[in-house]
Design a protein around this motif. Structure first.
Motif, PDB file in Angstrom:
ATOM      1  N   LEU A  14       0.833  -1.194   0.000  1.00  0.00           N
ATOM      2  CA  LEU A  14       0.000   0.000   0.000  1.00  0.00           C
ATOM      3  C   LEU A  14       0.870   1.247   0.000  1.00  0.00           C
ATOM      4  N   SER A  15       0.405   2.278  -0.676  1.00  0.00           N
ATOM      5  CA  SER A  15       1.118   3.550  -0.692  1.00  0.00           C
ATOM      6  C   SER A  15       0.862   4.308   0.604  1.00  0.00           C
ATOM      7  N   CYS A  16       1.626   5.363   0.825  1.00  0.00           N
ATOM      8  CA  CYS A  16       1.404   6.213   2.002  1.00  0.00           C
ATOM      9  C   CYS A  16      -0.011   6.787   1.983  1.00  0.00           C
ATOM     10  N   ASP A  17      -0.495   7.150   0.797  1.00  0.00           N
ATOM     11  CA  ASP A  17      -1.849   7.689   0.667  1.00  0.00           C
ATOM     12  C   ASP A  17      -2.886   6.635   1.028  1.00  0.00           C
ATOM     13  N   ASP A  18      -2.645   5.394   0.593  1.00  0.00           N
ATOM     14  CA  ASP A  18      -3.554   4.304   0.943  1.00  0.00           C
ATOM     15  C   ASP A  18      -3.636   4.141   2.461  1.00  0.00           C
ATOM     16  N   ARG A  19      -2.486   4.169   3.107  1.00  0.00           N
ATOM     17  CA  ARG A  19      -2.462   3.983   4.561  1.00  0.00           C
ATOM     18  C   ARG A  19      -3.165   5.133   5.272  1.00  0.00           C
ATOM     19  N   GLN A  20      -2.950   6.327   4.783  1.00  0.00           N
ATOM     20  CA  GLN A  20      -3.566   7.490   5.415  1.00  0.00           C
ATOM     21  C   GLN A  20      -5.084   7.466   5.288  1.00  0.00           C
ATOM     22  N   VAL A  21      -5.578   7.051   4.117  1.00  0.00           N
ATOM     23  CA  VAL A  21      -7.028   7.030   3.939  1.00  0.00           C
ATOM     24  C   VAL A  21      -7.651   5.924   4.778  1.00  0.00           C
ATOM     25  N   LEU A  22      -6.955   4.812   4.960  1.00  0.00           N
ATOM     26  CA  LEU A  22      -7.457   3.773   5.854  1.00  0.00           C
ATOM     27  C   LEU A  22      -7.524   4.284   7.292  1.00  0.00           C
ATOM     28  N   GLY A  23      -6.532   5.063   7.682  1.00  0.00           N
ATOM     29  CA  GLY A  23      -6.557   5.658   9.010  1.00  0.00           C
ATOM     30  C   GLY A  23      -7.696   6.639   9.168  1.00  0.00           C
ATOM     31  N   ALA A  24      -7.978   7.392   8.119  1.00  0.00           N
ATOM     32  CA  ALA A  24      -9.037   8.401   8.187  1.00  0.00           C
ATOM     33  C   ALA A  24     -10.416   7.758   8.303  1.00  0.00           C
TER      34      ALA A  24
END
Length: 249
Positions: A15-25
């Protein structure tokens, strides 16, 4: 961040950093449940998806006379059915076996995530298919395996699932399940579970003490339990990607 979910999904793809961030959100709304309380009950309207962040839970069906069948166990990183909100009402219940912390993911948030992040979408479909594969294996457990094979098979499965999200220490992992909960999951009596645990101990295949399971020789337990880990699908491409390689849709 839902670290355990991210670690599990990355068995399928990086997963990309963006993918991880959106999962966190999308996993930002948190709730806690007491031990042995229902997270959602049969007949309820499933308006959101529950992600297990901490603790253990189970899916179960209960007959009118009180008998209970545990259908699956949930550990940190598990989603309690990615698309459950499509249903009009729950046809089963989900209960906390220990104190549990969940993230409630709304339908709108999940739909938006899956529309905009194709890599996450594919990984979530992989996770759903693994869940179906686990249910098939549990059916074989109940229909064909002996008591020793059933219990040993479950221990192998839980150990590998926990190892996949970083929740094992060497050959040990937490196992906060009572003998009655094991009996409800495996279609055996409490007495039969106790006797089978003693057999596994005497054979040197497990050590179970204080809610901690140790498997001294995983290969030996797998052989005794007729366990093939292929249904967990933990050998996908995500494990082979270079951690420094940028991921792209």
């Amino acid at each position: 961040m839902p670290h355990h979910l991210i670690r599990k999904l990355e068995h399928f793809t990086k997963l990309s950093c963006d993918d991880r961030q959106v999962l966190g959100a999308v996993a930002s709304k948190r709730r806690t449940f007491a031990e042995h309380s229902d997270i959602i009950e049969e007949g309820n309207d499933p308006s959101h998806v529950n992600l297990i962040l901490e603790g253990w839970a189970c899916r179960y069906k209960q007959l009118d006379d009180g008998r209970r069948q545990i259908i699956s166990f949930f550990v940190p990183g598990d989603l309690c059915d990615t698309h459950i909100y499509i249903l009009r009402e729950m046809d089963h219940s989900i209960a906390a076996l220990t104190p549990v912390k969940v993230a409630e993911i709304s339908r709108a948030s999940l739909d938006r995530l899956m529309d905009e992040h194709s890599r996450v979408t594919k990984a979530l479909w992989w996770d759903s298919l693994v869940g179906v594969a686990i249910q098939r294996e549990w059916t074989v457990n109940l229909g064909q395996r002996t008591a020793i094979e059933r219990l040993g098979h479950l221990f192998c499965e839980l150990f590998l699932r926990l190892r996949g999200v970083g929740l094992t220490e060497g050959d040990s992992c937490a196992l906060p399940l009572t003998q009655m909960e094991l009996a409800d999951a495996l279609g055996l009596s409490n007495v039969h579970i106790n006797r089978t645990l003693q057999e596994l101990r005497r054979a040197g295949l497990i050590v179970l003490k204080g809610g901690c399971l140790t498997i001294p020789d995983l290969a030996a337990l797998q052989k005794a339990s007729l366990f093939n880990p292929n249904y967990l699908h933990l050998d996908r491409e995500g494990r082979n990607l270079d951690a420094n390689e940028p991921a792209s849709d």
